[in-house]
Design a protein around this motif. Structure first.
Motif, PDB file in Angstrom:
ATOM      1  N   ARG A 195     -31.916  15.748  34.380  1.00 26.47           N
ATOM      2  CA  ARG A 195     -30.787  16.360  33.695  1.00 26.47           C
ATOM      3  C   ARG A 195     -30.262  17.551  34.500  1.00 26.47           C
ATOM      4  N   GLY A 196     -29.277  18.217  33.948  1.00 24.28           N
ATOM      5  CA  GLY A 196     -28.611  19.285  34.693  1.00 24.28           C
ATOM      6  C   GLY A 196     -29.504  20.466  35.011  1.00 24.28           C
ATOM      7  N   LEU A 197     -30.429  20.841  34.082  1.00 29.09           N
ATOM      8  CA  LEU A 197     -31.280  22.006  34.296  1.00 29.09           C
ATOM      9  C   LEU A 197     -32.601  21.674  34.954  1.00 29.09           C
ATOM     10  N   ASP A 198     -32.889  20.398  35.199  1.00 28.79           N
ATOM     11  CA  ASP A 198     -34.162  20.027  35.812  1.00 28.79           C
ATOM     12  C   ASP A 198     -34.186  20.453  37.269  1.00 28.79           C
ATOM     13  N   ASN A 231     -47.151  37.006  29.420  1.00 27.08           N
ATOM     14  CA  ASN A 231     -47.440  37.164  30.838  1.00 27.08           C
ATOM     15  C   ASN A 231     -47.535  35.782  31.479  1.00 27.08           C
ATOM     16  N   PHE A 232     -46.662  35.537  32.452  1.00 29.63           N
ATOM     17  CA  PHE A 232     -46.646  34.273  33.180  1.00 29.63           C
ATOM     18  C   PHE A 232     -47.135  34.541  34.600  1.00 29.63           C
ATOM     19  N   ASP A 233     -48.026  33.664  35.072  1.00 28.32           N
ATOM     20  CA  ASP A 233     -48.470  33.774  36.456  1.00 28.32           C
ATOM     21  C   ASP A 233     -47.329  33.435  37.416  1.00 28.32           C
ATOM     22  N   ASP A 234     -46.505  32.492  37.020  1.00 25.92           N
ATOM     23  CA  ASP A 234     -45.370  32.078  37.842  1.00 25.92           C
ATOM     24  C   ASP A 234     -44.093  32.654  37.229  1.00 25.92           C
ATOM     25  N   LYS A 235     -43.510  33.641  37.883  1.00 26.28           N
ATOM     26  CA  LYS A 235     -42.291  34.265  37.359  1.00 26.28           C
ATOM     27  C   LYS A 235     -41.107  33.301  37.384  1.00 26.28           C
ATOM     28  N   SER A 236     -41.102  32.356  38.319  1.00 26.49           N
ATOM     29  CA  SER A 236     -40.011  31.383  38.339  1.00 26.49           C
ATOM     30  C   SER A 236     -40.044  30.503  37.096  1.00 26.49           C
ATOM     31  N   LEU A 237     -41.248  30.205  36.601  1.00 26.10           N
ATOM     32  CA  LEU A 237     -41.357  29.433  35.355  1.00 26.10           C
ATOM     33  C   LEU A 237     -40.798  30.224  34.183  1.00 26.10           C
ATOM     34  N   GLN A 238     -41.097  31.523  34.127  1.00 23.94           N
ATOM     35  CA  GLN A 238     -40.563  32.347  33.054  1.00 23.94           C
ATOM     36  C   GLN A 238     -39.037  32.412  33.122  1.00 23.94           C
ATOM     37  N   GLU A 239     -38.489  32.529  34.324  1.00 21.55           N
ATOM     38  CA  GLU A 239     -37.025  32.564  34.470  1.00 21.55           C
ATOM     39  C   GLU A 239     -36.398  31.242  34.049  1.00 21.55           C
ATOM     40  N   ASP A 240     -37.057  30.124  34.404  1.00 24.51           N
ATOM     41  CA  ASP A 240     -36.527  28.816  34.019  1.00 24.51           C
ATOM     42  C   ASP A 240     -36.555  28.647  32.503  1.00 24.51           C
ATOM     43  N   LEU A 241     -37.629  29.094  31.848  1.00 22.47           N
ATOM     44  CA  LEU A 241     -37.694  28.984  30.391  1.00 22.47           C
ATOM     45  C   LEU A 241     -36.631  29.855  29.726  1.00 22.47           C
ATOM     46  N   TRP A 242     -36.408  31.041  30.277  1.00 26.30           N
ATOM     47  CA  TRP A 242     -35.385  31.921  29.699  1.00 26.30           C
ATOM     48  C   TRP A 242     -33.996  31.293  29.831  1.00 26.30           C
ATOM     49  N   ASN A 243     -33.714  30.680  30.995  1.00 25.64           N
ATOM     50  CA  ASN A 243     -32.420  30.020  31.167  1.00 25.64           C
ATOM     51  C   ASN A 243     -32.265  28.857  30.192  1.00 25.64           C
ATOM     52  N   ARG A 244     -33.348  28.162  29.931  1.00 19.95           N
ATOM     53  CA  ARG A 244     -33.269  27.027  29.004  1.00 19.95           C
ATOM     54  C   ARG A 244     -33.056  27.503  27.568  1.00 19.95           C
ATOM     55  N   VAL A 245     -33.693  28.611  27.193  1.00 21.44           N
ATOM     56  CA  VAL A 245     -33.474  29.133  25.843  1.00 21.44           C
ATOM     57  C   VAL A 245     -32.023  29.582  25.683  1.00 21.44           C
ATOM     58  N   CYS A 246     -31.480  30.282  26.685  1.00 18.75           N
ATOM     59  CA  CYS A 246     -30.067  30.697  26.635  1.00 18.75           C
ATOM     60  C   CYS A 246     -29.139  29.487  26.608  1.00 18.75           C
ATOM     61  N   HIS A 247     -29.486  28.472  27.394  1.00 25.72           N
ATOM     62  CA  HIS A 247     -28.672  27.254  27.401  1.00 25.72           C
ATOM     63  C   HIS A 247     -28.706  26.581  26.031  1.00 25.72           C
ATOM     64  N   SER A 248     -29.865  26.565  25.391  1.00 24.22           N
ATOM     65  CA  SER A 248     -29.972  25.961  24.060  1.00 24.22           C
ATOM     66  C   SER A 248     -29.143  26.733  23.046  1.00 24.22           C
ATOM     67  N   ARG A 249     -29.155  28.058  23.129  1.00 20.57           N
ATOM     68  CA  ARG A 249     -28.346  28.868  22.216  1.00 20.57           C
ATOM     69  C   ARG A 249     -26.865  28.531  22.356  1.00 20.57           C
ATOM     70  N   ARG A 250     -26.419  28.432  23.579  1.00 21.88           N
ATOM     71  CA  ARG A 250     -24.999  28.137  23.801  1.00 21.88           C
ATOM     72  C   ARG A 250     -24.639  26.755  23.289  1.00 21.88           C
ATOM     73  N   ARG A 251     -25.510  25.774  23.519  1.00 26.78           N
ATOM     74  CA  ARG A 251     -25.222  24.414  23.051  1.00 26.78           C
ATOM     75  C   ARG A 251     -25.216  24.332  21.528  1.00 26.78           C
ATOM     76  N   MET A 252     -26.086  25.059  20.856  1.00 25.08           N
ATOM     77  CA  MET A 252     -26.088  25.026  19.395  1.00 25.08           C
ATOM     78  C   MET A 252     -24.816  25.648  18.830  1.00 25.08           C
ATOM     79  N   VAL A 253     -24.382  26.739  19.426  1.00 26.90           N
ATOM     80  CA  VAL A 253     -23.140  27.365  18.959  1.00 26.90           C
ATOM     81  C   VAL A 253     -21.953  26.436  19.209  1.00 26.90           C
ATOM     82  N   GLU A 254     -21.923  25.781  20.381  1.00 27.12           N
ATOM     83  CA  GLU A 254     -20.832  24.857  20.668  1.00 27.12           C
ATOM     84  C   GLU A 254     -20.869  23.651  19.729  1.00 27.12           C
ATOM     85  N   THR A 255     -22.077  23.201  19.358  1.00 22.65           N
ATOM     86  CA  THR A 255     -22.181  22.090  18.406  1.00 22.65           C
ATOM     87  C   THR A 255     -21.587  22.481  17.057  1.00 22.65           C
ATOM     88  N   ALA A 256     -21.898  23.685  16.586  1.00 18.72           N
ATOM     89  CA  ALA A 256     -21.323  24.147  15.323  1.00 18.72           C
ATOM     90  C   ALA A 256     -19.799  24.223  15.405  1.00 18.72           C
TER      91      ALA A 256
END
Length: 756
Positions: A102-105, A302-327
């Motif tokens: 997918r786009g964020l993978d 605390n994440f050992d891999d900071k890139s994983l934490q950044e990816d999860l944060w981007n996915r949470v923000c992306h989910s927020r935007r998609r839910m608002v757009e769905t509404a």
């Protein structure tokens, strides 16, 4: 030969069969007409690609593209025989829908250019195959009866709701118009898919309940309106679950939100089905409950891999935007669109829209994020123009509730956007800016999301941006990446609008001034931090930022190597320094000339304190006391500590006082009470008593082990004996601490160990 102008489902073909070459007549759609060909399933590109893995992926991809190109080149009847009766083909297509990135993978943009080109080839071949499968009429000679076509795709599971959802996610960008016609034709020719969609919506609602249950916000299986039990102990939460469970939960949320939004955006007719299940209210309550908990878990864990934490944060923000757009999509197509089209029962749609906004008021976080992307004030203004009889008190209450939502979440409301341009019908169209050309056609009913500094509208990821650029450059290879980036930024990263405006030559005037071959701008290097830092330790002997070499002999951690504890204790250098200081004080005291009480009294010391508090100077304290002529001040004489005296010799001040003390000691023949006896003698007596008691009881103690509470240096680990000794010392330290020393002395005095 097939007859012309006859649908495929009614055609008969005559073919030779068997070794004797006998002819037989078969229906055009028959399993015997299928070609023997094995389609291999799809495998996603590897993330950490070694040369062997790259070669394997390329070879596997060539098999898939060659087979699909062969399938697409088949005539109409042969194509449908292969599609309907070849199971390996359906397995190949299903594997791509399941495993395609997918786009964020991270694997959405393969590292190797050859892998990226192969992925694009497979992507195009699969999409063209599904597009032909969804077309019942290719030409006047090649077509299928619509009712029979609906039965073929439905009974053979060529399409189902999960496949359609995956098609929207994978092929929605850049192909939304084709995909819309394709899905619309499927639902038109086979209305049973509407029933399947109606049965799918409860499963989507169950996804929300599952995520809430994993976060400990709602018991699994309970309805959304059921309150939580306050006495439920041990509830899981996003902060207490394992890191892998949190990653899976965020991926699950992101994929679900993206899929639903893409499906409703491409096929708006499905909004009415979702609306019948009160999906909008459930979505708002789910957003308010789950989003803050997941954001907190991703941000504070605390994440050992900071890139994983950044990816999860981007996915949470992306989910927020998609839910608002769905509404917004649901409100747009169930309420706003009928109002824009001038429906007969416009009052009903106005009332329904106001009711939805009123139900959002308790969901403060959701309402603030929705208002940031799609301002509620714009919709209220549209309602006031379309229906002038609307209650102003109700709209004022609604707008005040939106302002309160911003205050409750502690965020600053963005600046108001420019006034909207009224449409020819007199209604304001959201998204039309002053000075620019208003959207036309389907674009007029679509409110583009506006990016903000925070909230649900966040910047797109680097992977999405590269995907948009590659998609546009495939169609327009002559344009530079810098020019395309400026266009995407101008049109809120919507590649479809960028392509349309470029092809129709309707770009914004600021974009027309740019060079269309402009390359991507290079990133500016930030100034070095060391050149601007300012510190009190600059240019000292240990300033490693300005010195290439530092004397490491002056730097050590812990006790210096080669020095024992005895050597440190025997170092009396500080005592010598204190001796000199006290001798200097004694000399100064001897030189002081003070005549208190007399006018003109002078002090030879230069340390006069001008902050002296003279509040009580008018009180003659001690004025009536009978003071002696030689002791007017009654102060304690200056005394040098005994450890600093030279050879135990008393000072001059002490000699004068000592003469009086000697006379008193001669008169007193009573020996002083020695409160503290010799500790060694006390320990010896206690040991003798302990040995005698153990001898009477027949106890033979083991040799005493010396306790070690210091242990090894920090970071090297401690032995079990050291840990036990530390624990024992901690547990029994109250036996000899300062707070019970008086009690122990009373106990000794009662036993006769200390003379009273």
């Amino acid at each position: 030969m097939a007859c012309a102008m006859v649908p495929l489902d009614e055609q008969q073909v005559t073919e030779a069969a068997g070794p004797m070459g006998k002819e037989r007549t078969l229906p055009a759609l028959h399993p015997d007409r299928k070609e023997e060909r094995c389609f291999v399933p799809y495998k996603p590109p590897p993330e950490d690609s070694s040369p062997a893995e790259v070669e394997e992926f390329l070879e596997h991809g060539r098999f898939i593209t060659e087979d699909l190109d062969w399938l697409l080149n088949l005539p109409h009847d042969k194509f449908w025989c292969q599609v309907v009766f070849d199971e390996s083909l359906q397995n190949c297509l299903d594997s791509y829908l399941r495993h395609a990135p997918r786009g964020l993978d991270p694997s959405s943009l393969p590292s190797s250019p050859a892998m990226a080109e192969m992925q694009r080839s497979i992507h195009r071949a699969v999409f063209m195959t599904f597009l032909r499968m969804a077309t019942h009429k290719e030409s006047k000679e090649s077509f299928i009866t619509p009712s029979v076509f609906g039965e073929i795709i439905y009974n053979n599971f060529l399409f189902d709701i999960p496949k359609i959802l995956d098609l929207c996610v994978l092929f929605g960008k850049g192909n939304s118009q084709l995909l819309h016609k394709m899905i619309e034709n499927i639902f038109t020719q086979q209305p049973c898919y509407y029933g399947d969609l109606d049965e799918t919506v409860p499963s989507i609602l169950q996804v929300m309940d599952t995520i809430l249950a994993k976060c400990g916000l709602q018991c699994e299986g309970a309805p959304a309106t059921e309150p939580l039990k306050l006495n439920s102990h041990g509830r899981p939460s996003a902060m207490t679950m394992s890191q892998q469970d949190l990653v899976d939960l965020v991926l699950y949320l992101c994929d679900s939100c993206t899929t639903i939004q893409a499906f409703l955006d491409i096929f708006p007719a499905a909004c009415s089905t979702f609306h019948c299940h009160s999906f909008l209210n459930r979505l708002a309550s789910f957003y308010e409950a789950a989003v803050p908990d997941l954001e907190k878990a991703v941000r504070k864990r605390n994440f050992d891999d900071k890139s994983l934490q950044e990816d999860l944060w981007n996915r949470v923000c992306h989910s927020r935007r998609r839910m608002v757009e769905t509404a917004h999509l649901m409100l747009q197509h169930t309420c706003l669109q009928p109002i824009l089209e001038g429906s007969e029962n416009i009052q009903m749609f106005v009332e329904e829209l106001l009711q939805h906004f009123t139900s959002f008021l308790p969901e403060k976080r959701f309402l603030a994020d929705y208002d940031e992307q799609f301002p509620v004030a714009d919709d209220v203004s549209l309602l006031q123009q379309a229906f002038p009889l609307i209650d102003e008190t109700r709209t004022s209450y609604l707008l005040q509730g939106v302002a309160d939502a911003w205050d409750s979440v502690g965020r600053r409301r963005p600046q108001a956007r420019p006034q909207q341009t009224p449409s020819p019908e007199g209604l304001a169209i959201p998204g039309a800016e002053e000075g620019g050309e208003s959207p036309r056609g389907a674009e007029a009913a679509r409110d583009m999301p506006h990016k903000g500094d925070n909230g649900a509208a966040c910047t797109i990821s680097a992977g999405e941006l590269e995907s948009l650029l590659s998609h546009i450059r495939d169609l327009l290879p002559d344009l530079g990446e810098g020019f395309l980036l400026a266009c995407l930024k101008q049109y809120n990263y919507n590649s479809e609008l960028v392509i349309n405006y470029i092809l129709e030559d309707r770009l914004h005037p600021d974009l027309d001034k740019l060079d269309r071959a402009m390359p991507r701008p290079t990133k500016e290097e930030l100034p070095p931090v060391l050149s601007t830092r300012s510190n009190v330790f600059d240019d000292d002997e240990f300033d490693v930022f300005n010195r290439d070499q530092v004397d490491m002999t002056r730097v050590w951690k812990g006790r210096r190597k080669g020095e024992s504890t005895r050597e440190l204790l025997d170092n009396k250098q500080h005592i010598a320094e204190l001796k000199e200081r006290y001798m200097a004080y004694e000399t100064v005291v001897d030189e002081v000339v003070v005549t208190p009480g007399e006018p003109g009294a002078t002090y030879d010391l230069d340390d006069y304190d001008d902050e002296y508090d003279d509040t009580y100077d008018i009180n003659q304290v001690g004025a009536n006391d009978l003071d002696g002529d030689t002791d007017l001040l009654n102060r304690r004489p200056f005394t040098i500590p005994q450890v600093l005296r030279q050879g135990g010799k008393p000072t001059v001040l002490e000699e004068e006082e000592g003469e009086d003390e000697e006379e008193d000691e001669k008169d007193s023949a009573v020996k002083r009470d020695q409160f503290v006896q010799d500790p060694a003698l006390l320990r010896e007596r206690a040991e003798a008593r302990r040995a005698a008691m153990q001898h009477r009881k027949g106890y033979r103690p083991e040799p005493a082990r010396e306790r070690d509470v210091v242990g090894k240096p920090k970071g090297q680990g401690q032995t079990t004996e050291t840990l036990l000794d530390r624990r024992k010392k901690e547990a029994h330290k109250s036996r000899g601490a300062n707070h019970n020393r008086r009690a122990m002395s009373d106990r000794k005095r009662n036993k006769g160990m200390i003379p009273s």
